[in-house]
Design a protein around this motif. Structure first.
Motif, PDB file in Angstrom:
ATOM      1  N   GLY A  79      -3.967 -12.125   7.222  1.00 37.89           N
ATOM      2  CA  GLY A  79      -4.254 -12.880   6.020  1.00 37.89           C
ATOM      3  C   GLY A  79      -4.189 -12.092   4.735  1.00 37.89           C
ATOM      4  O   GLY A  79      -4.654 -12.564   3.694  1.00 37.89           O
ATOM      5  N   GLY A  80      -3.611 -10.901   4.759  1.00 37.04           N
ATOM      6  CA  GLY A  80      -3.569 -10.087   3.546  1.00 37.04           C
ATOM      7  C   GLY A  80      -2.338  -9.199   3.474  1.00 37.04           C
ATOM      8  O   GLY A  80      -1.377  -9.356   4.216  1.00 37.04           O
ATOM      9  N   ILE A  81      -2.402  -8.260   2.549  1.00 38.41           N
ATOM     10  CA  ILE A  81      -1.325  -7.307   2.288  1.00 38.41           C
ATOM     11  C   ILE A  81      -1.296  -6.258   3.393  1.00 38.41           C
ATOM     12  O   ILE A  81      -2.346  -5.819   3.862  1.00 38.41           O
ATOM     13  N   SER A  82      -0.120  -5.812   3.746  1.00 40.46           N
ATOM     14  CA  SER A  82      -0.032  -4.728   4.724  1.00 40.46           C
ATOM     15  C   SER A  82      -0.611  -3.446   4.126  1.00 40.46           C
ATOM     16  O   SER A  82      -0.542  -3.221   2.908  1.00 40.46           O
ATOM     17  N   GLY A  83      -1.174  -2.618   4.974  1.00 41.48           N
ATOM     18  CA  GLY A  83      -1.748  -1.352   4.515  1.00 41.48           C
ATOM     19  C   GLY A  83      -0.724  -0.456   3.852  1.00 41.48           C
ATOM     20  O   GLY A  83      -1.023   0.209   2.855  1.00 41.48           O
ATOM     21  N   VAL A  84       0.487  -0.439   4.372  1.00 50.17           N
ATOM     22  CA  VAL A  84       1.516   0.441   3.817  1.00 50.17           C
ATOM     23  C   VAL A  84       1.892   0.024   2.395  1.00 50.17           C
ATOM     24  O   VAL A  84       2.091   0.870   1.520  1.00 50.17           O
ATOM     25  N   LEU A  85       1.950  -1.277   2.131  1.00 51.16           N
ATOM     26  CA  LEU A  85       2.287  -1.735   0.789  1.00 51.16           C
ATOM     27  C   LEU A  85       1.121  -1.494  -0.175  1.00 51.16           C
ATOM     28  O   LEU A  85       1.318  -1.032  -1.302  1.00 51.16           O
ATOM     29  N   LYS A  86      -0.081  -1.769   0.259  1.00 51.15           N
ATOM     30  CA  LYS A  86      -1.261  -1.510  -0.579  1.00 51.15           C
ATOM     31  C   LYS A  86      -1.359  -0.028  -0.919  1.00 51.15           C
ATOM     32  O   LYS A  86      -1.645   0.358  -2.055  1.00 51.15           O
ATOM     33  N   ASN A  87      -1.081   0.827   0.054  1.00 50.58           N
ATOM     34  CA  ASN A  87      -1.102   2.265  -0.164  1.00 50.58           C
ATOM     35  C   ASN A  87      -0.068   2.690  -1.220  1.00 50.58           C
ATOM     36  O   ASN A  87      -0.368   3.492  -2.110  1.00 50.58           O
ATOM     37  N   ALA A  88       1.131   2.127  -1.142  1.00 47.10           N
ATOM     38  CA  ALA A  88       2.173   2.445  -2.122  1.00 47.10           C
ATOM     39  C   ALA A  88       1.741   2.022  -3.523  1.00 47.10           C
ATOM     40  O   ALA A  88       1.951   2.753  -4.498  1.00 47.10           O
ATOM     41  N   ILE A  89       1.126   0.850  -3.612  1.00 39.67           N
ATOM     42  CA  ILE A  89       0.641   0.371  -4.905  1.00 39.67           C
ATOM     43  C   ILE A  89      -0.463   1.283  -5.424  1.00 39.67           C
ATOM     44  O   ILE A  89      -0.505   1.610  -6.619  1.00 39.67           O
ATOM     45  N   ASP A  90      -1.352   1.717  -4.530  1.00 37.55           N
ATOM     46  CA  ASP A  90      -2.424   2.619  -4.956  1.00 37.55           C
ATOM     47  C   ASP A  90      -1.851   3.897  -5.565  1.00 37.55           C
ATOM     48  O   ASP A  90      -2.296   4.345  -6.629  1.00 37.55           O
ATOM     49  N   TRP A  91      -0.855   4.494  -4.923  1.00 38.44           N
ATOM     50  CA  TRP A  91      -0.238   5.702  -5.472  1.00 38.44           C
ATOM     51  C   TRP A  91       0.454   5.398  -6.808  1.00 38.44           C
ATOM     52  O   TRP A  91       0.313   6.132  -7.785  1.00 38.44           O
TER      53      TRP A  91
END
Length: 183
Positions: A79-91
């Protein structure tokens, strides 16, 4: 317009990576799409950042900074964003030690997504919009490309469903139009 495509899936047979490849084919002439791979991107860690961005992070930030806009293809995990994409956005939402501004600040972003589920990636796209806005990105256009039951529309890494191809092409046309909208 020079677009950078990022898939939120690391899977070899990713529906979202296939969607980016289809987008590259369907972009109006004069526009390009390069796809940036997130394999090897370390988890965000402020202690690491304070020592200087790792090479994979520098490459991501440089690619985002060099692009006119981003095309993000987001799967929906639980139900949400993948961890890998969220991580890229965080960086990419951070300046790091060698930049005056964060690469995502003010960057135009277009979101698409594919999932085997019947609702596509509607929840992930909503969550992604929120995170991107918080990071200072500009999410356009307002419409959505929600490829539901992707396993019936994408085969052998190719978007085969003609109706979905037409929808994606219209969405991209709206995004790359000079005003962000077609007349």
């Amino acid at each position: 317009m020079k677009l950078l495509g990022i898939s939120g899936s690391l899977r070899r047979a990713s529906f979202n990576t296939a969607l980016l490849h289809a987008a590259a084919e369907l972009l109006p002439s004069g526009h390009t799409l390069a796809i940036h791979d997130l394999h090897g991107l370390p988890l965000f860690d402020q202690d690491v950042e304070e020592q200087g961005d790792p090479a994979e992070v520098v490459a991501l930030k440089d690619a985002i900074a060099a692009a006119d806009a981003l095309l993000l293809a987001s799967p929906e995990y639980n139900g949400g964003i993948s961890g890998v994409l969220k991580n890229a956005i965080d960086w990419a939402s951070r300046k790091g030690t060698a930049r005056e501004t964060a690469p995502l600040a003010g960057k135009r972003v277009c979101i698409v997504g594919a999932s085997p589920g019947i609702t596509g990636t509607v929840r992930a796209q909503d969550a992604l919009r929120l995170v991107l806005r918080r990071a200072g990105a500009v999410v356009e256009p307002q419409g959505e490309v929600l490829v539901f039951q992707a396993h019936t529309k994408i085969a052998d890494g190719k978007l085969a469903d003609e109706r979905t191809r037409e929808l994606l092409a219209r969405h991209l046309q709206t995004f790359v139009a000079p005003t962000g909208r077609t007349s």
